[in-house]
Enzyme design. Structure first.
Site, mmCIF file in Angstrom:
data_model
loop_
_atom_site.group_PDB
_atom_site.id
_atom_site.type_symbol
_atom_site.label_atom_id
_atom_site.label_comp_id
_atom_site.label_asym_id
_atom_site.label_seq_id
_atom_site.Cartn_x
_atom_site.Cartn_y
_atom_site.Cartn_z
ATOM 1 C CE1 TYR A 40 -4.156 -1.261 5.239
ATOM 2 C CE2 TYR A 40 -3.386 0.891 4.536
ATOM 3 C CZ TYR A 40 -3.776 -0.397 4.230
ATOM 4 O OH TYR A 40 -3.781 -0.825 2.924
ATOM 5 C CB SER A 79 -0.926 0.065 1.222
ATOM 6 O OG SER A 79 -1.447 1.369 1.397
ATOM 7 C CE LYS A 128 -1.251 -3.014 4.278
ATOM 8 N NZ LYS A 128 -1.121 -4.256 3.471
#
Length: 275
Positions: A164, A151, A168
């Site tokens: 997140y 991502s 990530k």
């Protein structure tokens, strides 16, 4: 800022003889994973479809003539079973798409259990894949390819989700470490770093009124476009695959002038809070 989702940057031409005919995709019950499975199958590859949702995995596998191996990418036993089964059924693995991921809204108050779950799926799943595959892949005489869906949040950040953003970044760091450590032993690692993609993950963010999700939705790509770019990127060895080319500019700004970049991100945050 970012979400899951390419133009490839850097790299050289892929060595001859590294066509992917045997592929495994995790998180392939929907979204980017399903699009990858369908694209590779359309290109003639034999595909093993993995997802925590067994019904979704079987539906995609049935649709493409693939093999469904349901399981939890965050459990090492399930990942080992997936690799063992795929190796037996396909006679080996040329490309492993470590694509499973989760997104949770939250900040510093997010409960420990949520942090642990997100770290398990977004980071440890890739560790488990490499543990299962590398003993079979390294020094095999033929280049093998590991695609990790990171991502753009791994290059930048995602406002509204501490877990997140952190996990990530960790996933990107692990992909970099694998590439730096094993490239000379036949391992090609690539990191897929999209921004907005039209998946359930983005839809749920919009339904919750997430400002970041709303912003990402403006330039969101269909999963099929991301899969097409990934397929094209297999002609080379570039580490970053960026479905949204502007992410490269943001990444350069972040590295070259972090104060300016953080100031811009905080301005966005203040805008979200004022609505």
């Amino acid at each position: 800022m970012s979400s899951e989702t390419g133009a490839e940057t850097g790299g050289t031409e892929q060595p001859a003889g590294t066509s992917v005919k045997r592929v495994v995709v995790t998180g392939a019950g929907g979204g980017i994973g399903a699009a990858l499975a369908r694209r590779f199958a359309a290109d003639g590859a034999k595909v093993v479809v993995n997802d925590l949702n067994a019904e979704a995995a079987r539906a995609v596998a049935d649709d493409i003539g693939g093999i469904a191996v349901p399981g939890d990418a965050a459990r090492e036993e399930d990942v080992q079973h997936l690799v063992d089964t795929a190796w037996t059924e396909l006679g080996g693995i040329d490309l492993f798409c470590s694509n499973a991921g989760v997104l949770s809204a939250g900040d510093e108050t997010t409960p420990d259990g949520q942090w642990q779950r997100d770290f398990g799926v977004n980071v440890m799943s890739h560790v488990y894949v490499s543990r299962a595959l590398l003993p079979r892949w390294l020094d095999s005489g033929e280049p093998k390819r590991l695609l990790i869906t990171v991502s753009a949040a791994g290059l930048l950040t995602l406002l509204g989700s501490a877990t997140y953003s952190v996990t990530k970044h960790a996933a990107l760091a692990y992909a970099e470490w694998l590439r730096a450590t094993y490239a000379h032993r036949g391992l090609i690692v690539q990191a897929l770093c999209p921004q907005g993609v039209r998946t359930d993950m983005l839809t749920r963010g919009n339904d919750r009124g997430s400002g970041a999700a709303s912003l990402l939705a403006e330039g969101a790509l269909p999963p099929e476009s991301v899969a097409d770019l990934v397929a094209a990127s297999l002609d080379g060895t570039g580490f970053l695959i960026l479905p949204h080319p502007e992410v490269e500019d943001y990444y350069r700004l972040r590295a070259g002038d972090p104060d300016r970049w953080l100031g811009g991100m905080n301005k966005l945050q203040r805008g979200f809070e004022s609505k």
